[in-house]
Design an enzyme around this catalytic site. Sequence first.
Site, short mmCIF file in Angstrom:
data_model
loop_
_atom_site.label_atom_id
_atom_site.label_comp_id
_atom_site.label_asym_id
_atom_site.label_seq_id
_atom_site.Cartn_x
_atom_site.Cartn_y
_atom_site.Cartn_z
N HIS A 20 0.83 -1.19 0.00
CA HIS A 20 0.00 0.00 0.00
C HIS A 20 0.87 1.25 0.00
CE1 HIS A 20 0.78 0.75 4.28
NE2 HIS A 20 0.48 -0.52 4.53
N CYS B 264 3.50 -4.46 6.45
CA CYS B 264 3.25 -4.41 5.00
C CYS B 264 4.43 -3.77 4.26
CB CYS B 264 1.98 -3.58 4.74
SG CYS B 264 0.49 -4.29 5.49
#
Length: 164
Positions: A128, A140
Amino acid sequence: MSPHDMVLTRVGLRFQGRCYPCTIGRGGLAMDKREGDGATPRGAHRIVGMLYRPDRMARPADWALPIRPGDLWSDDPGDEDYNLMVRAPYGHSHEALRRADPLYDLVIVTDWNWPKAERGRGSCIFIHRWRRPGYPTAGCIGLRPGHLRRIAAAIRYETRLIVR
């Protein structure tokens, strides 16, 4: 490795002959990822989905799914829907996918601990937007928004995220 793979290197995320600066989890890289440790898990992770905010951007790929109001991601190891997209109202620990900030305007979903999650092994690893250069994620991979859109448009069925 395939030429379609994204490979995390010491200097960034290599994809299709380019290296994109990125951020990783605050817990560094881990072979034994656990829920809440902030680590980015090592391994070869298939790309299994793409989510986007249709009120903020055009569809980045023909297979991307819109993030709707009430879309959440369960991160509660004690719930049967652990590591799955769920809908509000949801009485367990979760992350809102439709956020006020732009962090999840475009999300590439990997198969980390999915579709049959091992409880406590960590919820999904997304690719992201980063908060800012050098600022770690919760596990992430974070990218500059323009780079994320470029990568999202070029992903193929066989693309994987390789974290060594």
